[in-house]
Write an enzyme that holds these catalytic residues in place. Sequence first.
Site, mmCIF file in Angstrom:
data_model
loop_
_atom_site.group_PDB
_atom_site.id
_atom_site.type_symbol
_atom_site.label_atom_id
_atom_site.label_comp_id
_atom_site.label_asym_id
_atom_site.label_seq_id
_atom_site.Cartn_x
_atom_site.Cartn_y
_atom_site.Cartn_z
ATOM 1 N N ASP A 11 0.834 -1.209 0.000
ATOM 2 C CA ASP A 11 0.000 0.000 0.000
ATOM 3 C C ASP A 11 0.870 1.261 0.000
ATOM 4 O OD1 ASP A 11 0.976 -0.248 2.504
ATOM 5 O OD2 ASP A 11 -0.959 -0.152 3.546
ATOM 6 N N HIS A 30 20.703 7.606 -21.354
ATOM 7 C CA HIS A 30 19.763 7.646 -20.229
ATOM 8 C C HIS A 30 20.335 6.895 -19.019
ATOM 9 C CE1 HIS A 30 16.099 8.522 -23.023
ATOM 10 N NE2 HIS A 30 16.864 9.570 -22.834
ATOM 11 N N ASP A 59 23.270 15.512 -16.025
ATOM 12 C CA ASP A 59 22.041 16.069 -16.599
ATOM 13 C C ASP A 59 21.017 16.048 -15.472
ATOM 14 O OD1 ASP A 59 19.724 16.678 -17.978
ATOM 15 O OD2 ASP A 59 20.108 15.298 -19.640
ATOM 16 N N ASP A 80 16.149 21.947 -17.258
ATOM 17 C CA ASP A 80 16.760 20.740 -17.830
ATOM 18 C C ASP A 80 18.176 21.113 -18.272
ATOM 19 O OD1 ASP A 80 17.357 18.393 -19.112
ATOM 20 O OD2 ASP A 80 15.896 18.629 -20.728
ATOM 21 N N HIS A 134 21.186 12.182 -31.022
ATOM 22 C CA HIS A 134 19.901 12.728 -30.533
ATOM 23 C C HIS A 134 19.687 14.124 -31.091
ATOM 24 C CE1 HIS A 134 22.024 15.275 -27.587
ATOM 25 N NE2 HIS A 134 22.693 14.208 -27.181
ATOM 26 N N HIS A 184 14.367 20.350 -27.347
ATOM 27 C CA HIS A 184 12.939 20.010 -27.244
ATOM 28 C C HIS A 184 12.263 21.117 -26.462
ATOM 29 C CE1 HIS A 184 13.844 18.798 -23.087
ATOM 30 N NE2 HIS A 184 14.906 18.176 -23.578
ATOM 31 N N HIS A 244 10.018 17.144 -21.401
ATOM 32 C CA HIS A 244 9.855 17.146 -22.867
ATOM 33 C C HIS A 244 8.450 17.683 -23.079
ATOM 34 C CE1 HIS A 244 13.176 14.005 -23.876
ATOM 35 N NE2 HIS A 244 13.609 15.020 -23.164
ATOM 36 N N GLU A 303 20.957 21.306 -26.656
ATOM 37 C CA GLU A 303 21.759 20.284 -25.976
ATOM 38 C C GLU A 303 22.529 19.375 -26.922
ATOM 39 O OE1 GLU A 303 19.319 17.129 -24.187
ATOM 40 O OE2 GLU A 303 17.564 18.351 -24.594
ATOM 41 N N TYR A 328 29.494 11.602 -28.302
ATOM 42 C CA TYR A 328 29.665 10.416 -27.450
ATOM 43 C C TYR A 328 30.542 9.418 -28.209
ATOM 44 C CZ TYR A 328 25.506 12.825 -25.865
ATOM 45 O OH TYR A 328 24.620 13.811 -25.467
ATOM 46 N N ARG A 387 27.965 16.478 -23.237
ATOM 47 C CA ARG A 387 26.736 17.189 -23.633
ATOM 48 C C ARG A 387 26.701 18.489 -22.847
ATOM 49 N NH1 ARG A 387 23.459 13.486 -22.961
ATOM 50 N NH2 ARG A 387 22.416 13.884 -20.980
ATOM 51 N N GLU A 399 23.840 21.489 -22.064
ATOM 52 C CA GLU A 399 22.408 21.754 -22.266
ATOM 53 C C GLU A 399 21.979 22.993 -21.492
ATOM 54 O OE1 GLU A 399 19.784 18.639 -20.801
ATOM 55 O OE2 GLU A 399 18.158 19.394 -22.043
#
Length: 407
Positions: A33, A219, A236, A247, A319, A323, A330, A353, A357, A374, A376
């Site tokens: 629960d 990710h 990130d 972001d 990528h 966005h 997003h 961003e 890689y 990266r 961003e």
Amino acid sequence: MIPKNRREKLLSQLNDGALVIISTNPEQLRNGDVYYPFRPHSDFWYLTGFKEPRAIAVFSKEHYTIFLRKKSPEREIWDGECLGIAKAVQTLGASQAYPINDLKHKLPQLIANATTLYYDFKSCILDDEIIQCLDGMQTQSLNEYLHEMRLIKDDNEIVLMKKAADISAQTHQLAMQQTKAGLFEYEIASIFDANFKKNNVEHAYTSVVAGGKNACILHYINNNQVLNDGDLLLIDAGCEVNGYASDITRTFPVNGKFSKAQRQIYQIVLDAQLAAIDCIKLGEVVTKPHQVASQIIQQGLINLGILQIGEDLSQFYMHGTGHWLGMDVHDVGNYQQNNQHRQYKVGMVTTVEPGIYIRKNDKINPQYWNIGVRIEDNVLITDNGNSVLTKAIVKEIDKIEQLMRLK
Ligand code: GLY
Ligand code: MN
Ligand code: MN
């Protein structure tokens, strides 16, 4: 704009006789629960300002009816106080409020005078009995109207996004200053947890704290490896303030000093990012930043002998360059209009961003292996160009190295 004005603006774009039905998110059971912390559905939050679970709003030009949980002394012992029916009319500005379980009895009355029903088939949680009540009605998706409204941020929304950007930026700087070899990724992640909590804000998404080769996993959220001297660390992470997200990604050396190879790759990404930000302005087509960033990255990698002319860039940059950003990280809003890429308008917020890689690859000089970079930022389109909401956080090589010396 307050929720009342948003509902009015939305209705002003719909047919006469339009009836909107919108529900919030369901609660998510973790196990037994125990529930995950509840976060309202952004569309519902935007139109009602109401943050409790198990609620449905039904409104037209004539009325605003809200269905919500009844007060329950037994449940409130466990979960705390909820608004209840009696206070809902005044607190939420509704014309009438009913218990959520009354929806199926009340709905036939509410839809009697409606000609078109607007709701989002995917996110609106209605049980089968209620869907049956709607049978035979003309229905249309709400999203093209509602999400277009959400895409353009007003001054109050921008204040919240700026606050989210500022808290996240401050936290990224703390993380840069506290990073050193031997710490674990989760120890750096905990700086974000603590500073967001200290500011009474939420994570907008799960942080990526990726040392060395983990930065090449887009990710990566395990955040459980040790940070090694000589590696880069990609973070990130961003918070949301009253439902509005930031972001941000920064990449920096664990030991405070970029190696030559890291510096070369980083500078390409930074040049690509600055050029992409530069072209974001009113009237520019939204695909331009990606086009500009990709060209710079492609040429930079060719110059270093990492990419051969004619080879596919997507092995190193796989990528998009940005966005929409807003209540969802997003965020909603179309990238096309009339089957064409749309243009930027004042009040839109986009991320920028770009990244590179480079995994272990026998065709590439080993000095570049396991470098993932990266950068961003969050960019608001303004009357006279753009404003980088996240500019408080350093990104030039010498400024990062200087900040990391100030431990
Ligand atoms: N943090 C998710 C993204 O950058 O798209
Ligand atoms: Mn992003
Ligand atoms: Mn991000």
